[in-house]
Design a protein around this motif. Structure first.
Motif, mmCIF file in Angstrom:
data_model
loop_
_atom_site.group_PDB
_atom_site.id
_atom_site.type_symbol
_atom_site.label_atom_id
_atom_site.label_comp_id
_atom_site.label_asym_id
_atom_site.label_seq_id
_atom_site.Cartn_x
_atom_site.Cartn_y
_atom_site.Cartn_z
ATOM 1 N N GLU A 14 0.826 -1.208 0.000
ATOM 2 C CA GLU A 14 0.000 0.000 0.000
ATOM 3 C C GLU A 14 0.863 1.262 0.000
ATOM 4 O O GLU A 14 0.559 2.230 -0.694
ATOM 5 N N ILE A 15 1.938 1.233 0.788
ATOM 6 C CA ILE A 15 2.837 2.398 0.850
ATOM 7 C C ILE A 15 3.536 2.593 -0.487
ATOM 8 O O ILE A 15 3.661 3.718 -0.982
ATOM 9 N N LYS A 16 3.975 1.499 -1.098
ATOM 10 C CA LYS A 16 4.632 1.592 -2.402
ATOM 11 C C LYS A 16 3.679 2.208 -3.425
ATOM 12 O O LYS A 16 4.062 3.115 -4.180
ATOM 13 N N GLU A 17 2.439 1.742 -3.440
ATOM 14 C CA GLU A 17 1.451 2.260 -4.384
ATOM 15 C C GLU A 17 1.185 3.744 -4.150
ATOM 16 O O GLU A 17 1.149 4.544 -5.090
ATOM 17 N N GLN A 18 1.017 4.133 -2.890
ATOM 18 C CA GLN A 18 0.764 5.539 -2.573
ATOM 19 C C GLN A 18 1.961 6.404 -2.983
ATOM 20 O O GLN A 18 1.782 7.486 -3.549
ATOM 21 N N ALA A 19 3.158 5.925 -2.703
ATOM 22 C CA ALA A 19 4.363 6.680 -3.077
ATOM 23 C C ALA A 19 4.471 6.796 -4.593
ATOM 24 O O ALA A 19 4.813 7.865 -5.115
ATOM 25 N N LEU A 24 4.440 9.903 -9.402
ATOM 26 C CA LEU A 24 3.918 10.043 -10.762
ATOM 27 C C LEU A 24 3.449 11.475 -11.007
ATOM 28 O O LEU A 24 3.744 12.072 -12.044
ATOM 29 N N LYS A 25 2.748 12.047 -10.031
ATOM 30 C CA LYS A 25 2.290 13.434 -10.142
ATOM 31 C C LYS A 25 3.463 14.401 -10.249
ATOM 32 O O LYS A 25 3.369 15.436 -10.893
ATOM 33 N N LEU A 26 4.567 14.041 -9.575
ATOM 34 C CA LEU A 26 5.761 14.888 -9.608
ATOM 35 C C LEU A 26 6.628 14.628 -10.832
ATOM 36 O O LEU A 26 7.560 15.372 -11.108
ATOM 37 N N GLY A 27 6.339 13.545 -11.549
ATOM 38 C CA GLY A 27 7.135 13.193 -12.719
ATOM 39 C C GLY A 27 8.496 12.629 -12.356
ATOM 40 O O GLY A 27 9.451 12.777 -13.118
ATOM 41 N N VAL A 28 8.574 11.982 -11.194
ATOM 42 C CA VAL A 28 9.846 11.439 -10.715
ATOM 43 C C VAL A 28 9.724 9.922 -10.596
ATOM 44 O O VAL A 28 8.894 9.429 -9.823
ATOM 45 N N PRO A 29 10.529 9.163 -11.339
ATOM 46 C CA PRO A 29 10.506 7.710 -11.198
ATOM 47 C C PRO A 29 10.954 7.287 -9.796
ATOM 48 O O PRO A 29 11.757 7.975 -9.152
#
Length: 100
Positions: A14-19, A24-29
């Motif tokens: 869940e934490i991985k998905e939220q992060a 993704l919104k920040l455009g950072v892999p």
């Protein structure tokens, strides 16, 4: 510097998905975010943020009934003792801080 080392770790799904959603919104892999974190650890010679245990619950869902009652009593005592700040005062202080 070339990236030639890998890190494998287990995390809560869940934490991985939220992060991932935030990144993704920040455009950072994710890999870049982890690399940035490690750079900050080196630069700060430790965690780049405070790591501490909260003394007080963060929200109502984390409070027992006794903790809630104690917090309400504390707030009521502050009001009765005149330890209050008006919304207008708070706004003025915040605006003053922004102007500084």
């Amino acid at each position: 510097m070339a990236k030639t080392t890998s890190i494998y770790t287990r995390v809560e799904p869940e934490i991985k998905e939220q992060a991932e959603q935030v990144l993704l919104k920040l455009g950072v892999p994710m890999a870049n975010a982890i690399n940035m974190f490690l750079h900050q650890v080196v630069m700060h010679n430790g965690f780049p943020f405070a790591v501490k245990i909260q003394n007080k619950p963060l929200d109502l869902s984390m409070m027992t009934m006794n903790q809630l009652n104690a917090a309400l009593e504390e707030g009521l005592a502050d009001v009765k003792a005149g330890r209050i700040t008006s919304a207008k005062q708070v706004r003025e202080e915040l605006l003053g801080m922004l102007e500084s």
